[in-house]
Design an enzyme around this catalytic site. Structure first.
Site, PDB file in Angstrom:
ATOM      1  N   GLY A 291       0.846  -1.194   0.000  1.00 25.06           N
ATOM      2  CA  GLY A 291       0.000   0.000   0.000  1.00 25.06           C
ATOM      3  C   GLY A 291       0.874   1.234   0.000  1.00 25.06           C
ATOM      4  O   GLY A 291       1.044   1.922  -1.009  1.00 25.06           O
ATOM      5  N   TYR A 333       2.109   8.396  15.488  1.00 21.80           N
ATOM      6  CA  TYR A 333       3.283   7.503  15.463  1.00 21.80           C
ATOM      7  C   TYR A 333       4.613   8.241  15.517  1.00 21.80           C
ATOM      8  O   TYR A 333       5.648   7.672  15.178  1.00 21.80           O
ATOM      9  CB  TYR A 333       3.302   6.641  14.191  1.00 21.80           C
ATOM     10  CG  TYR A 333       1.986   6.127  13.687  1.00 21.80           C
ATOM     11  CD1 TYR A 333       1.290   5.154  14.386  1.00 21.80           C
ATOM     12  CD2 TYR A 333       1.467   6.580  12.480  1.00 21.80           C
ATOM     13  CE1 TYR A 333       0.095   4.665  13.901  1.00 21.80           C
ATOM     14  CE2 TYR A 333       0.269   6.083  11.983  1.00 21.80           C
ATOM     15  CZ  TYR A 333      -0.413   5.130  12.699  1.00 21.80           C
ATOM     16  OH  TYR A 333      -1.585   4.643  12.217  1.00 21.80           O
ATOM     17  N   CYS A 360      -6.697  22.420  17.968  1.00 25.40           N
ATOM     18  CA  CYS A 360      -6.563  22.826  19.363  1.00 25.40           C
ATOM     19  C   CYS A 360      -5.971  21.695  20.174  1.00 25.40           C
ATOM     20  O   CYS A 360      -6.675  20.999  20.915  1.00 25.40           O
ATOM     21  CB  CYS A 360      -7.915  23.210  19.916  1.00 25.40           C
ATOM     22  SG  CYS A 360      -8.569  24.604  19.037  1.00 25.40           S
ATOM     23  N   TYR A 389      -2.053   6.760   3.983  1.00 21.11           N
ATOM     24  CA  TYR A 389      -2.530   6.926   5.358  1.00 21.11           C
ATOM     25  C   TYR A 389      -2.646   8.402   5.765  1.00 21.11           C
ATOM     26  O   TYR A 389      -2.423   8.737   6.919  1.00 21.11           O
ATOM     27  CB  TYR A 389      -1.613   6.186   6.345  1.00 21.11           C
ATOM     28  CG  TYR A 389      -1.451   4.709   6.056  1.00 21.11           C
ATOM     29  CD1 TYR A 389      -2.510   3.833   6.252  1.00 21.11           C
ATOM     30  CD2 TYR A 389      -0.239   4.188   5.598  1.00 21.11           C
ATOM     31  CE1 TYR A 389      -2.363   2.469   5.998  1.00 21.11           C
ATOM     32  CE2 TYR A 389      -0.081   2.831   5.341  1.00 21.11           C
ATOM     33  CZ  TYR A 389      -1.147   1.979   5.545  1.00 21.11           C
ATOM     34  OH  TYR A 389      -0.997   0.640   5.292  1.00 21.11           O
TER      35      TYR A 389
HETATM   36  N1  LLP Z   1      -1.981  -6.018   4.178  1.00 16.88           N
HETATM   37  C1  LLP Z   1      -2.437  -6.003   5.440  1.00 16.88           C
HETATM   38  C2  LLP Z   1      -3.113  -7.185   5.959  1.00 16.88           C
HETATM   39  C3  LLP Z   1      -2.263  -4.869   6.237  1.00 16.88           C
HETATM   40  O1  LLP Z   1      -2.706  -4.877   7.482  1.00 16.88           O
HETATM   41  C4  LLP Z   1      -1.616  -3.725   5.692  1.00 16.88           C
HETATM   42  C5  LLP Z   1      -1.444  -2.520   6.487  1.00 16.88           C
HETATM   43  C6  LLP Z   1      -1.161  -3.785   4.370  1.00 16.88           C
HETATM   44  C7  LLP Z   1      -1.356  -4.953   3.646  1.00 16.88           C
HETATM   45  C8  LLP Z   1      -0.462  -2.638   3.704  1.00 16.88           C
HETATM   46  O2  LLP Z   1       0.745  -2.348   4.301  1.00 16.88           O
HETATM   47  P1  LLP Z   1       1.719  -1.236   3.670  1.00 16.88           P
HETATM   48  O3  LLP Z   1       2.299  -1.781   2.390  1.00 16.88           O
HETATM   49  O4  LLP Z   1       0.914  -0.019   3.419  1.00 16.88           O
HETATM   50  O5  LLP Z   1       2.736  -1.031   4.723  1.00 16.88           O
HETATM   51  N2  LLP Z   1      -1.719   3.616   9.631  1.00 16.88           N
HETATM   52  C9  LLP Z   1      -0.345   3.165   9.767  1.00 16.88           C
HETATM   53  C10 LLP Z   1      -0.108   1.884   9.014  1.00 16.88           C
HETATM   54  C11 LLP Z   1      -1.066   0.782   9.379  1.00 16.88           C
HETATM   55  C12 LLP Z   1      -0.821  -0.442   8.554  1.00 16.88           C
HETATM   56  C13 LLP Z   1      -2.078  -1.219   8.436  1.00 16.88           C
HETATM   57  N3  LLP Z   1      -1.945  -2.401   7.646  1.00 16.88           N
HETATM   58  C14 LLP Z   1       0.587   4.256   9.286  1.00 16.88           C
HETATM   59  O6  LLP Z   1       0.106   5.329   8.932  1.00 16.88           O
HETATM   60  O7  LLP Z   1       1.806   4.092   9.285  1.00 16.88           O
END
Ligand code: LLP
Length: 448
Positions: A291, A333, A360, A389
Site C-alpha cells: 500500500g 506515530y 486545538c 494513510y
Molecule cells: N496487508 C495487510 C493485511 C495490512 O494490514 C496492511 C497494512 C497492508 C497490507 C499494507 O501495508 P503497507 O504496504 O501499506 O505497509 N496507519 C499506519 C499503518 C497501518 C498499517 C495497516 N496495515 C501508518 O500510517 O503508518
C-alpha cells in the site's frame, strides 16, 4: 526535501509536480491540498507488476486502506493490480468504480454479517478469514446464499518486524490472525477444510508496515511454509496461494532507506522456493499487498503558512492551515516528514523552525525542527510522501473540512476528491424536534 517522482523546481523557483506549478495549484484549488502525482503512482504499480506478476506469475494486491477513491480504483484496475479492501465502505467504493470483483481481497479482523453478505453478493475474489468466529459465520452465510466462499486464512506467524509498535502485526500478541505457535491456526484450518461452503485457497500473513529489513519477509515465508508443511502432513492439503502481506518501507525523511521492489521480490521468492523444496511442497502462487510503497511517495500536501511565532532562544513555530486532521501520523506515530517552501523552492535553508497544525491540541505538530528558508505568512509549504494513510486517516476534528485532492499529470490537474464544505460538516447533524420547540437552538441568520 528529497524530490521524488515527477517533482522538479521550475524557472520561477517553484515546486512543480506532474508538470503543474504547486503555487498555482494552491491558488486554484485552495489549501490544504493533497496533490497526487499520477505518473509516480503508476510507476510504483508497474515496479510491483514487473517484479511479481511478470517475473513470477505472482499477484500484487494494492492495499486500499492507504488511499482509496473512485479514481484510484480506476488507476489500480488499469495497472493490472488487485485490490485489498478492509471494510464495507472500501468494498462499496471498489464496486462503485466497477473494479473487477474477482480481483478484490476482503480483509478485516471483525467483519460484520452485513459486510460478509455484501462480499458474497458482490462475488469478491477472496475473503481473508481472520478468526474461527468469522469462519463459522462465513460458512453459514455462504450456505444460506448457496455459494462456496474462496478464502485465505490469516495467520500470525510470530515474526516481529522492526517498526513502530502500533503498526507491527505479525507478533503473537496481536489482534489479527490465528496464531500458529499455539495450535489455533492448525485447528481452524482443519475445520475450514471440512466445511461445505468454504474453499481454502491459501494462507496469509502480514508482519507490519514501513519495513526496511527484507530478511523479515524471508523469515515470515519460512514460518508460513513450515506451517503449510505441517498442514499437509496432517490433512493432505497444501496451499495454492501464499500471501505475505504488505509493508515495504518508503522514504519520508533522512535515514529512511527503502529497498527496491525487485530486491523484495527476489528475497520473498527465493525463500518461498527454498522452503517449498525443503518440505517437498508445490510452489504456491505468491501474493503481496503493498500500500504505502505505491501511494505514499506519490502524494504531497500543500499548506498555506499563517501565524509565525518566535519564542526567542527556544523555538520558532510556523503554523499552517491544516495539520493532524489531514495528517494524523506525526501525532499518532511520531512520524517524520520533510517539507519545502514551494514558492521559493530553490532557496537555501536559513533557519530551523517547527511546523504546527491548526488544531486545538499541543500535539498537533507536523514537523519538529526542520531547516527552511525564512518562512513568512502566505508562503506555500509542501510536505512530501503524504500519499498513504493521510487522506484515508483524515478526520474532522475541530470541524475542519477535509482537503481536496488533485491528480496531476503532464500539466493537467483534476480534482479527484472535492474539498468538504461547511455544509458537508453538518449534513448528518440532526436537531430533535423537542430542542427546536424549546428554542434551545437559535439560528441567527449569520449568512454563511
Ligand atoms: N496487508 C495487510 C493485511 C495490512 O494490514 C496492511 C497494512 C497492508 C497490507 C499494507 O501495508 P503497507 O504496504 O501499506 O505497509 N496507519 C499506519 C499503518 C497501518 C498499517 C495497516 N496495515 C501508518 O500510517 O503508518
Amino acid at each position: 526535501m528529497k524530490l521524488q517522482g515527477t517533482m522538479r523546481i521550475n524557472d520561477k523557483g517553484h515546486l512543480e509536480i506532474g508538470g503543474c506549478d504547486t503555487v498555482e495549484l494552491a491558488r486554484r484549488f485552495g489549501t490544504p491540498l493533497y496533490v497526487l502525482d499520477e505518473e509516480h503512482f503508476r510507476q510504483n504499480c508497474r515496479s510491483y507488476y514487473r517484479a511479481f506478476v511478470e517475473k513470477y506469475d505472482g499477484v500484487v494486491i494494492y492495499a486500499g486502506k492507504t488511499l482509496l477513491t473512485l479514481a484510484i480504483c480506476h488507476i489500480v484496475a488499469e495497472e493490472g493490480l488487485s485490490l485489498d479492501v478492509v471494510s464495507g465502505g472500501e468494498l462499496y467504493t471498489a464496486r462503485k468504480a466497477r473494479f473487477p470483483m474477482e480481483r478484490v481481497y476482503f480483509h478485516g479482523n471483525n467483519k460484520s454479517v452485513t459486510e460478509l453478505k455484501m462480499a458474497l453478493d458482490f462475488k469478491v475474489g477472496r475473503i481473508m478469514v481472520d478468526n474461527p468466529y468469522e469462519l463459522e459465520m462465513l460458512n453459514r452465510l455462504a450456505g444460506e446464499a448457496g455459494v462456496c466462499a474462496n478464502i485465505i486464512m490469516r495467520l500470525t506467524p510470530g515474526v516481529e518486524a522492526h517498526t513502530h509498535e502500533y503498526i507491527k502485526t505479525g507478533q503473537i500478541d496481536s489482534k489479527f490472525g490465528m496464531v500458529i505457535a499455539n495450535g489455533q491456526a492448525m485447528e481452524a484450518i482443519k475445520k475450514a477444510l471440512n466445511m461445505e461452503h468454504i474453499r481454502v485457497r491459501g494462507l496469509h500473513c502480514h508482519i507490519g508496515s514501513q519495513i526496511f529489513e527484507l530478511q523479515s519477509y524471508a523469515h515470515a515465508a519460512e514460518v508460513m511454509m513450515g506451517f503449510a508443511a505441517g498442514v499437509r502432513r496432517e490433512t493432505g492439503w497444501a496451499p495454492e496461494e501464499m500471501n505475505l502481506g504488505g509493508g515495504l518501507g518508503i522514504y519520508y525523511a533522512e535515514g529512511d532507506e527503502p529497498r527496491p521492489v525487485e530486491a523484495y521480490a527476489e528475497t520473498v521468492m527465493q525463500s518461498i522456493r527454498e522452503q517449498a523444496q525443503k518440505h517437498g511442497l508445490p510452489v504456491p502462487r505468491v501474493m503481496v499487498e503493498p500500500g504505502r510503497s505505491i501511494s505514499g511517495p506519490a502524494g504531497t500536501t500543500l499548506y498555506t503558512v499563517g501565524a509565525v511565532k518566535e519564542i526567542p532562544g527556544i523555538r520558532k513555530y510556523v503554523a499552517v492551515d491544516g495539520g493532524m486532521a489531514d495528517n494524523p501520523r506525526p501525532a499518532m506515530y511520531q512520524s517524520r516528514y520533510e517539507a519545502l517552501v514551494a514558492n521559493r523552492a530553490a532557496e537555501e535553508p536559513q533557519e530551523t523552525v517547527s511546523i504546527a497544525g491548526k488544531c486545538c491540541e499541543s500535539g498537533d505538530m507536523l514537523i519538529w525542527d526542520i531547516n527552511l528558508p525564512a518562512v513568512n505568512p502566505g508562503d506555500i509549504l509542501a510536505v512530501s510522501a503524504t500519499g498513504a494513510y493521510n487522506y484515508s486517516m483524515s478526520m474532522n476534528y475541530n470541524r475542519l473540512p477535509r482537503p481536496a485532492m488533485v491528480l496531476v499529470r503532464d500539466g493537467e490537474a483534476d480534482v479527484i476528491v472535492a474539498r468538504e464544505t461547511y455544509e458537508d460538516l453538518i449534513r448528518n447533524d440532526v436537531v430533535p424536534e423537542r430542542l427546536v420547540k424549546r428554542k434551545v437552538v437559535q439560528l441567527a441568520g449569520a449568512g454563511y
